[in-house]
Design a protein around this motif. Structure first.
Motif, short mmCIF file in Angstrom:
data_model
loop_
_atom_site.label_atom_id
_atom_site.label_comp_id
_atom_site.label_asym_id
_atom_site.label_seq_id
_atom_site.Cartn_x
_atom_site.Cartn_y
_atom_site.Cartn_z
N PHE A 7 0.86 -1.19 0.00
CA PHE A 7 0.00 0.00 0.00
C PHE A 7 0.89 1.23 0.00
O PHE A 7 2.11 1.14 0.16
CB PHE A 7 -0.93 0.01 1.21
CG PHE A 7 -0.24 0.21 2.54
CD1 PHE A 7 -0.28 1.44 3.18
CD2 PHE A 7 0.46 -0.83 3.15
CE1 PHE A 7 0.35 1.63 4.39
CE2 PHE A 7 1.11 -0.65 4.36
CZ PHE A 7 1.05 0.59 4.99
N THR A 51 -3.95 6.54 3.22
CA THR A 51 -3.41 5.48 2.37
C THR A 51 -4.27 5.36 1.12
O THR A 51 -5.41 5.86 1.07
CB THR A 51 -3.41 4.13 3.09
OG1 THR A 51 -4.78 3.72 3.32
CG2 THR A 51 -2.68 4.21 4.43
N VAL A 53 -5.62 2.71 0.24
CA VAL A 53 -6.75 1.89 0.67
C VAL A 53 -7.87 2.77 1.19
O VAL A 53 -9.05 2.60 0.85
CB VAL A 53 -6.32 0.86 1.74
CG1 VAL A 53 -7.51 0.01 2.17
CG2 VAL A 53 -5.18 0.00 1.24
N GLU A 54 -7.52 3.74 2.02
CA GLU A 54 -8.54 4.62 2.61
C GLU A 54 -9.25 5.45 1.54
O GLU A 54 -10.48 5.63 1.60
CB GLU A 54 -7.89 5.52 3.67
CG GLU A 54 -7.50 4.74 4.91
CD GLU A 54 -6.65 5.54 5.88
OE1 GLU A 54 -6.83 5.37 7.11
OE2 GLU A 54 -5.81 6.34 5.42
N GLU A 56 -9.68 4.65 -1.60
CA GLU A 56 -10.54 3.75 -2.37
C GLU A 56 -11.79 3.36 -1.58
O GLU A 56 -12.89 3.27 -2.13
CB GLU A 56 -9.76 2.48 -2.77
CG GLU A 56 -8.59 2.70 -3.70
CD GLU A 56 -9.00 3.04 -5.12
OE1 GLU A 56 -10.21 3.03 -5.43
OE2 GLU A 56 -8.10 3.33 -5.94
N SER A 326 -14.95 -4.19 1.35
CA SER A 326 -15.04 -2.82 1.86
C SER A 326 -16.49 -2.44 2.11
O SER A 326 -16.82 -1.87 3.15
CB SER A 326 -14.41 -1.86 0.86
OG SER A 326 -14.72 -0.53 1.17
N SER A 354 -3.10 -4.20 -1.25
CA SER A 354 -4.07 -4.17 -0.15
C SER A 354 -5.42 -3.62 -0.61
O SER A 354 -6.49 -4.16 -0.28
CB SER A 354 -3.52 -3.32 0.99
OG SER A 354 -2.29 -3.83 1.45
N TRP A 355 -5.40 -2.50 -1.37
CA TRP A 355 -6.67 -1.90 -1.80
C TRP A 355 -7.42 -2.85 -2.72
O TRP A 355 -8.66 -2.88 -2.71
CB TRP A 355 -6.44 -0.55 -2.46
CG TRP A 355 -5.82 -0.56 -3.83
CD1 TRP A 355 -4.49 -0.50 -4.13
CD2 TRP A 355 -6.50 -0.66 -5.09
NE1 TRP A 355 -4.28 -0.54 -5.48
CE2 TRP A 355 -5.51 -0.63 -6.10
CE3 TRP A 355 -7.83 -0.76 -5.45
CZ2 TRP A 355 -5.81 -0.71 -7.46
CZ3 TRP A 355 -8.15 -0.83 -6.81
CH2 TRP A 355 -7.16 -0.81 -7.80
N PHE A 358 -9.31 -5.44 -0.70
CA PHE A 358 -10.43 -4.90 0.08
C PHE A 358 -11.61 -4.48 -0.79
O PHE A 358 -12.76 -4.65 -0.40
CB PHE A 358 -9.94 -3.73 0.93
CG PHE A 358 -10.83 -3.43 2.11
CD1 PHE A 358 -11.50 -4.45 2.78
CD2 PHE A 358 -10.99 -2.14 2.57
CE1 PHE A 358 -12.32 -4.19 3.89
CE2 PHE A 358 -11.80 -1.85 3.67
CZ PHE A 358 -12.46 -2.89 4.32
N HIS A 405 -3.49 -5.66 7.21
CA HIS A 405 -2.97 -6.56 6.18
C HIS A 405 -1.61 -7.00 6.66
O HIS A 405 -0.65 -6.23 6.66
CB HIS A 405 -2.87 -5.85 4.83
CG HIS A 405 -2.80 -6.80 3.67
ND1 HIS A 405 -2.61 -6.39 2.37
CD2 HIS A 405 -2.92 -8.15 3.61
CE1 HIS A 405 -2.62 -7.43 1.56
NE2 HIS A 405 -2.79 -8.52 2.30
N VAL A 410 -3.72 -0.70 7.20
CA VAL A 410 -3.79 -0.03 5.89
C VAL A 410 -5.00 0.90 5.82
O VAL A 410 -5.14 1.66 4.85
CB VAL A 410 -3.83 -1.07 4.75
CG1 VAL A 410 -2.54 -1.88 4.73
CG2 VAL A 410 -5.05 -1.97 4.85
N CYS A 411 -5.89 0.83 6.80
CA CYS A 411 -7.06 1.72 6.84
C CYS A 411 -7.49 1.87 8.29
O CYS A 411 -7.61 0.87 9.01
CB CYS A 411 -8.20 1.14 5.99
SG CYS A 411 -9.76 2.05 6.08
#
Length: 796
Positions: A7, A51, A53-54, A56, A326, A354-355, A358, A405, A410-411
Motif C-alpha cells: 500500500f 493510504t 486503501v482509505e 478507495e 469494503s 491491499s486496496w 479490500f 494486512h 492499511v485503513c
C-alpha cells in the motif's frame, strides 16, 4: 505470496482544490471537487495523509452506486417557471409514501429500506421479498459477463436479506438498441452492436439462473435508438423467509465470516465505474471493473447459507456487492466498528495490493456475523456444502474501521465520517410540453395493415425466442408461466408461483414505458405504477396486498432538464402508489447512462421500471391472459380517453403523439380493480389481459393468439370519451383498462362489476372489429400471429 502488505500513502493535505480533483480523476475515484475537499478535511482532522486503501474505501462508500446521493440531494426544481425545493427525492416521494401506507396497513410491510430487500407478509409464518438491480455499464462493455454477474449479484442480495432468504424466482428487464441497427450508424469506435449486446446479455442471465436452479419467470424488453450506447440491464430475484428470521443485528464481539468465492482482480472499482459516463475508452480501460461469475460456486454458497440459517447460527448477513469486502464489512461495522484482517482472505492469484483485496468485487461471496463459539458448527456446515469460509473481521464497538494486512494497518477511519458522504445540492427544471391542436387526422387505407405494422414493432413482437432460453419450470412451483395458450406460445401479463408450505401464492409483474418519459415523465411515473398493479390484479392478486419497487435509470443528472424529468417522474410514481396503497419496499437507481460519441453525448431517456409482487390467496383465483374458448363474452373494464403521446402507434403517424398523453384518474381505476378482484374470486373470469402497448387492437389480437377461438368486437359500446378518434379507440394506450373473457352465465355479475360487453369469442379464428357495423379490422388470427411471432426470430 508475500507476507507484506502493499500500500502507499497519498499526500492530500497540502493540495489545492483543483489538484484534489485531478487526483480523483487520476485514481478514478469518481469524487467531485467538493467531495475531495471533505476528504482532505477528514485527514486534516486525523493529522495524517491517507493510504490508497482509505481513499478507495471512501470513494466506493460515497459512490452514487452505493450511497444514492442524487436521490438524497437537495434539489432546487423549477416546474413551468415555478420553483420548489425538493428535500430528498427518496425521503419525500418514496419513503414517505411507504410510511403512510404502512400506517394504513400495519400488518403488511414487515421491513423496508433497512435491508438488502423489503419484506411483506405472505402468511402467519412466512414473508416474501423482491429485489431488482441494474448492471448497465458492465453489460455495455462485456455483455455476457456483465449480465451474468448482474443476476448473480441480485440473487446474493436475496441470500443476504434477513438472515438468509431462499431465492425462488427471477425476473429480467432489458433495454437495447434496435437489433436491425446498421453498423455504419454507430457513432463511436469499439461500441458493441445492439445485436451483440442482446445476445450476450440474454445468455449471461440464462446461464446464471439456469445453473443456479432458479426459474426466470417474468420480464420485459424495450428497444430504442437511445439505448444503443447504454443498454439497461435489470435483474431481479424474489425470496421467501420465515418471519422470525427477518430481524438481524451486528453486536460487538461477533465474528464476521466470509464465505464462497476467492478474491481476485476482477471487479476492481466497479462501484465508481458505474457512477460515471461511458466513453470510447471505457471498453479498454475499464475491463477490470467487470466481474467474472461462477454460478456453481454461488449454488454451493446458497445451500450453505440456508443451512446455516436453519441451524440458527447467523446473526447478520449481507452480500459482497459493489465495493466487495469494503462495502460488506464497512456496512456491517458502520454502527459498532471493528477490525478487518485482509491476510486471512484466500486469493485467486498472488500479488494483490491491499486496496485490491479490500474493494475487489469478485463474485459469489457472502459475509455473515456469528457468535464466536458457533464457529466450529458453522465450519461443519461449510464443509458439508463445500463452501470455503474464513474469519474476515471482528466487531469491537470502537466506532472505527481498522483494516489490517499482515502487520500493517492499511485503513483506520471513524465510521461516522466514512458513512457521512457530503450531501449534494442540485438544480433541475422541467416545462411540460403543451398539447398541440388540432388533432392529427388519421385515415389509413387499411386499419388491418396498421395493426400488422404494430404487431411487427419491436415494442410488441413476441419475446418467445428469448423466453425459451430460460428455465421457468425449475423448483416446480411456476403456476402461471411466461407463455400460454394451446401451443404454449401466447403472451402473459406476468407470472404466478406457489410457495412450499403455504396456501398463498405470489404474482410477479413489471412495467416500463420509456417512450412516455421523453415528453411526459410525470405521466410515465403514474402509468408505470398503474400498469404493474393492473397486471398483478389481472392475475388474481389481492389489490390490498401488492408491493412495488422503483428502479430509475437516466443519463446525466447534472443536466438540469434531465434531472427535472427525474423529479417529475418520481412525483407521478408516488402519486399513483399512494392512490393504490402500493408501498415501495425496495428500489435502485443508475445514473450517468450516457455515452460520449463523435457527435456528442447520447443519453438514455429517464426510464422507470416498476416491478411488483402481490399475494394471491387461493390457487382458484389465478387468471391467465389467454382466450380459453369460443362462445364466451368479451368485456372491457376501464374507459378510453383521447391522447396518443407515448404510444407505439404514434411512432408511425407524424404528429400523432403531440396531442398529449391519455388521461385517467387513479380513484376510478382503483375502484374498478377492487370490483374486478371480487369478480375473479367468484370464478366468473375465464381470462384477463391488460391493455398496454398497442392498445385494444393489439390486446384483442394477443388474446386470440391462444389458438382457442377467434374474436368479434363492435366498438360502438366501447367506454370512451366522445372526443376519441378511431385511432385512439383501436390503438390508444389509456392506462387502467382490462380485457376480460366471461362465460355467458356470469355476464350479469361482470356487468355489475363495471364490465362492458364489446364482443364475443367465435369458432372462426378471425379478428373482426367493427364500428357501428363498418368493418375496421378483419384478418385471420394465424396471419397476425405469424407476424407477431417472427419479429425477433431473425435476430436471435
Amino acid at each position: 505470496m508475500s507476507a507484506t502488505a502493499v500500500f502507499r500513502t497519498i499526500p492530500v493535505r497540502e493540495l489545492l482544490a483543483d489538484q484534489l480533483l485531478d487526483l480523483s480523476k487520476k485514481m478514478k475515484l469518481s469524487l467531485s471537487k467538493a467531495d475531495m475537499l471533505v476528504v482532505q478535511q477528514i485527514f486534516n482532522d486525523e493529522g495524517r495523509d491517507p493510504t490508497d486503501v482509505e481513499l478507495e474505501v471512501i470513494a466506493q462508500t460515497w459512490s452514487e452506486h452505493c450511497k444514492h446521493r442524487i436521490f438524497n440531494a437537495k434539489i432546487y426544481h423549477t416546474l413551468n417557471g415555478e420553483q420548489e425545493v425538493v428535500d430528498s427525492l427518496f425521503k419525500t416521494y418514496i419513503r414517505a409514501t411507504t410510511e403512510k401506507i404502512m400506517a394504513d396497513k400495519p400488518d403488511f410491510v414487515l421491513s423496508a429500506f433497512v435491508d438488502n430487500a423489503g419484506f411483506v407478509k405472505l402468511d402467519d409464518d412466512k414473508a416474501v421479498c423482491l429485489k431488482v438491480e441494474t448492471h448497465n455499464h458492465p453489460s455495455a462493455i462485456e455483455p455476457y459477463a456483465g449480465a451474468n454477474t448482474g443476476l448473480g449479484g441480485v440473487i446474493r442480495d436475496i441470500l443476504g436479506a434477513g438472515k438468509g432468504s431462499k431465492p425462488v424466482a427471477s425476473i429480467d428487464v432489458f433495454c437495447f438498441g434496435p437489433p436491425d441497427t446498421k453498423q455504419e450508424d454507430l457513432k463511436a469506435k469499439d461500441v458493441i452492436h445492439p445485436l451483440g449486446i442482446m445476445r450476450g446479455v440474454v445468455r449471461g442471465v440464462r446461464d446464471y439462473g439456469n445453473r443456479m436452479g432458479i426459474p426466470t419467470v417474468n420480464g420485459a424488453i424495450q428497444f430504442d435508438d437511445t439505448f444503443i450506447y447504454n443498454p439497461l440491464v435489470f435483474c431481479g430475484t424474489a425470496g421467501i423467509i420465515p418471519i422470525k428470521d427477518i430481524a438481524k443485528e451486528v453486536k460487538p464481539g461477533q465474528l464476521l465470516i466470509a464465505a464462497g468465492g476467492r478474491t481476485g482482480k476482477d471487479g476492481l472499482k466497479g462501484a465508481t465505474f458505474s457512477s460515471a459516463e461511458l466513453t470510447t475508452d471505457s471498453h479498454e480501460e475499464d475491463q477490470t471493473a467487470v466481474q467474472i461469475g461462477n454460478p456453481i460456486e454461488e449454488k454451493k454458497v446458497a445451500d450453505f447459507v440456508l443451512a446455516a440459517r436453519e441451524a440458527g447460527l447467523i446473526e447478520f448477513i449481507t452480500d459482497c456487492g459493489a465495493g466487495g469486502f469494503s462495502s460488506a464489512a464497512g456496512e456491517m461495522l458502520s454502527e459498532v466498528g471493528g477490525e478487518v484482517y485482509l491476510h486471512h482472505c484466500p486469493l485467486k492469484e498472488p500479488g494483490l495490493e491491499s486496496w485490491q483485496v479490500f474493494i475487489s468485487e469478485s463474485q459469489e461471496r457472502m459475509v455473515m456475523s456469528i457468535e464466536e463459539h458457533n464457529l466450529p458448527a458453522l465450519q461443519a456446515i461449510a464443509d458439508k456444502w463445500q463452501s470455503e469460509i474464513f474469519v474476515l473481521a471482528k466487531a469491537d464497538g470502537n466506532k472505527r474501521l481498522r483494516v489490517f494486512h499482515y502487520d500493517s494497518i492499511v485503513c483506520d477511519l471513524p465510521v461516522d465520517k466514512l458513512h457521512g458522504a457530503p450531501r449534494r445540492e442540485m438544480r433541475a427544471h422541467w416545462r411540460q410540453p403543451a398539447a398541440l391542436a388540432p388533432k392529427v387526422a388519421v385515415r389509413p387505407e387499411s386499419w388491418t395493415q396498421v395493426l400488422k405494422t404494430l404487431l411487427a414493432d419491436f415494442a410488441i413482437v413476441s419475446r418467445e425466442p428469448i423466453i425459451r432460453e430460460y428455465d421457468h419450470e425449475v423448483q416446480g412451483n411456476t403456476v402461471l408461466k411466461p407463455l400460454a395458450g394451446a401451443a404454449g406460445d401466447a403472451p402473459q401479463d406476468g407470472s404466478v408461483i406457489k410457495v412450499d408450505g403455504s396456501k398463498q401464492l405470489v404474482a410477479l409483474a413489471c412495467a416500463l414505458l420509456p417512450e412516455w418519459g421523453k415528453n411526459d415523465p410525470h405521466a410515465m411515473g403514474r402509468a408505470c405504477v398503474d400498469e404493474c398493479v393492473r397486471q398483478l390484479v389481472a392475475m388474481g392478486a389481492n389489490p390490498q396486498r401488492i408491493a412495488i419497487l422503483d428502479n430509475f435509470c437516466m443519463g446525466n443528472p447534472d443536466a438540469e432538464k434531465e434531472l427535472g424529468a427525474l423529479v417529475e417522474c418520481t412525483k407521478g410514481m408516488a402519486e399513483s402508489a399512494i392512490a393504490y396503497g402500493a408501498p415501495f419496499v425496495s428500489g435502485k437507481d443508475s445514473f450517468y447512462n450516457y455515452f460520449i460519441t463523435e457527435d456528442g453525448p447520447v443519453s438514455i431517456p429517464v426510464t422507470l421500471l416498476v416491478s411488483g409482487f402481490g399475494i394471491i390467496e387461493d390457487a382458484k383465483h389465478v387468471v391467465g391472459a389467454s382466450l380459453r374458448r369460443a362462445g364466451s363474452k368479451l368485456c372491457l373494464i376501464g374507459g378510453t380517453t383521447a391522447g396518443l403521446r407515448g404510444s407505439v402507434f404514434a411512432k408511425y403517424t407524424k404528429g400523432a403523439g403531440l396531442d398529449g398523453a391519455p388521461t385517467w384518474k387513479e380513484a376510478a381505476t382503483w375502484a374498478s380493480y377492487e370490483k374486478y378482484h371480487e369478480l375473479a374470486k367468484s370464478g366468473a373470469v375465464l381470462a384477463c389481459h391488460d391493455l398496454s402497448e398497442g392498445g385494444l387492437g393489439v390486446a384483442l389480437a394477443e388474446f386470440a393468439f391462444s389458438g382457442k377461438a377467434g374474436v368479434k368486437v363492435e366498438l360502438e359500446n366501447l367506454p370512451a370519451t366522445k372526443d376519441c378518434t378511431v385511432a385512439e379507440l383501436l390503438f390508444g394506450e389509456t392506462p387502467g383498462r382490462l380485457l376480460l373473457e366471461v362465460a355467458p352465465e356470469h355476464l350479469t355479475a361482470a356487468k355489475a362489476a363495471g364490465a362492458v360487453v364489446i364482443g364475443e369469442a367465435t369458432n372462426e379464428k378471425y379478428l373482426n372489429i367493427t364500428l357501428r357495423g363498418s368493418t375496421l379490422i378483419d384478418a385471420a388470427v394465424s396471419d397476425l400471429k405469424s407476424i407477431w411471432q417472427g419479429g425477433l426470430v431473425p435476430y436471435y
